[in-house]
Design an enzyme around this catalytic site. Sequence first.
Site, PDB file in Angstrom:
ATOM      1  N   CYS A 154      -9.584  -2.661   2.720  1.00  0.00           N
ATOM      2  CA  CYS A 154      -8.369  -3.456   2.540  1.00  0.00           C
ATOM      3  C   CYS A 154      -7.573  -3.652   3.833  1.00  0.00           C
ATOM      4  O   CYS A 154      -6.693  -4.509   3.899  1.00  0.00           O
ATOM      5  CB  CYS A 154      -7.494  -2.820   1.472  1.00  0.00           C
TER       6      CYS A 154
ATOM      7  N   HIS B 248      -0.375  -5.421   2.173  1.00  0.00           N
ATOM      8  CA  HIS B 248      -1.595  -5.561   1.388  1.00  0.00           C
ATOM      9  C   HIS B 248      -1.247  -5.486  -0.090  1.00  0.00           C
ATOM     10  O   HIS B 248      -0.545  -4.575  -0.536  1.00  0.00           O
ATOM     11  CB  HIS B 248      -2.580  -4.447   1.761  1.00  0.00           C
TER      12      HIS B 248
ATOM     13  N   ASN C 260      -5.698  -7.421  -6.557  1.00  0.00           N
ATOM     14  CA  ASN C 260      -5.980  -6.853  -5.241  1.00  0.00           C
ATOM     15  C   ASN C 260      -7.254  -7.497  -4.714  1.00  0.00           C
ATOM     16  O   ASN C 260      -8.344  -7.246  -5.217  1.00  0.00           O
ATOM     17  CB  ASN C 260      -6.154  -5.337  -5.380  1.00  0.00           C
TER      18      ASN C 260
END
Length: 335
Positions: free
Chosen positions: A116, A258, A288
Amino acid sequence: MPLTAVLTGLGAYLPPRRVSNEELADRFDTTDEWITSRTGIRSRRWADPGTSTGDLAVEAGHRALKSAGVDPAPGAVDLVVLATTTPDHLCPATAPDVAARLGLAGAAAFDISAVCSGFVYALETAANAIGAGRARTALVIGAETYSTILNPADRTTSVIFGDGAGAVVLTAGDADLPGALHGFELGSDGTQKDVICIPAGGSRQRATLTEPAPGDEYFAMEGRKVFLSAVQRMSESSASLLDRIGWPVESLGHLVGHQANVRILRAVAEQLGVPAERAVVNLDQVGNTSAASIPIALADAAGSLTVGERVLLTAFGGGLTWGSAALTWPDVVPA
């Protein structure tokens, strides 16, 4: 005078299939309220069968080039960096194929795997190439098809992740231009590599000459540890970078973290002292998207950002890895 990487183009692409909480609630014997209260996510996009990470990356890359006014042709872009956890193949990298499909023959192209945090890592890599004079124009892409690595029996991960791609074009310019990148801060902690991982499929598992355990071919994470580490590392990384470049927190226009979990985003903003309304949140609609989450969030938020305002990016991912980047917002229209 040293060259600075300047963001001049922005694009994002989401696959058309929308997967609602209600659809997953039926599958996993849970509820929309349970999913939303724990993650802030109401829906996500999943790619249709046969659609790969490279396919999404090509779409996002094309849109970023269009936004920057760059005609895709050999020599138009010097460098293509693709951040992804879900490459089309273990070998070769996906970036060269993406570059070729975009018409960027001859450009240096490679993948970066920092989960990520990958987009921030890729952004710094491309910015350094521009600062060193090795590239004039770079295309940085974050793209993922997490739906291909999720365990269909694991509701804790299947409700969180989505597919998508986002991309930016960086061009050599002056540090006082809107869009200029002003600094980065990266870090890692490999002692916690098992907190976020896919246990099977790599050389570590294959070297044992044994069959992987059931489920080891899928993505797995320890949610509680991830939550605590993400808040700590993103907050510390952001504060460290702001201090180093001399930007007071009060001077920030927006924080773009993020998009992992709305509670993580709120906690990071609170620890930094950033008002909640200045923390960009779009995970409610896309989930996500790992390495793609920051550029997708930037494209979504572009209409509410002001040219010249200070923007802070921050991310946390497997490895463990984390990183932050600072830029002034450019005069761009996402494609």
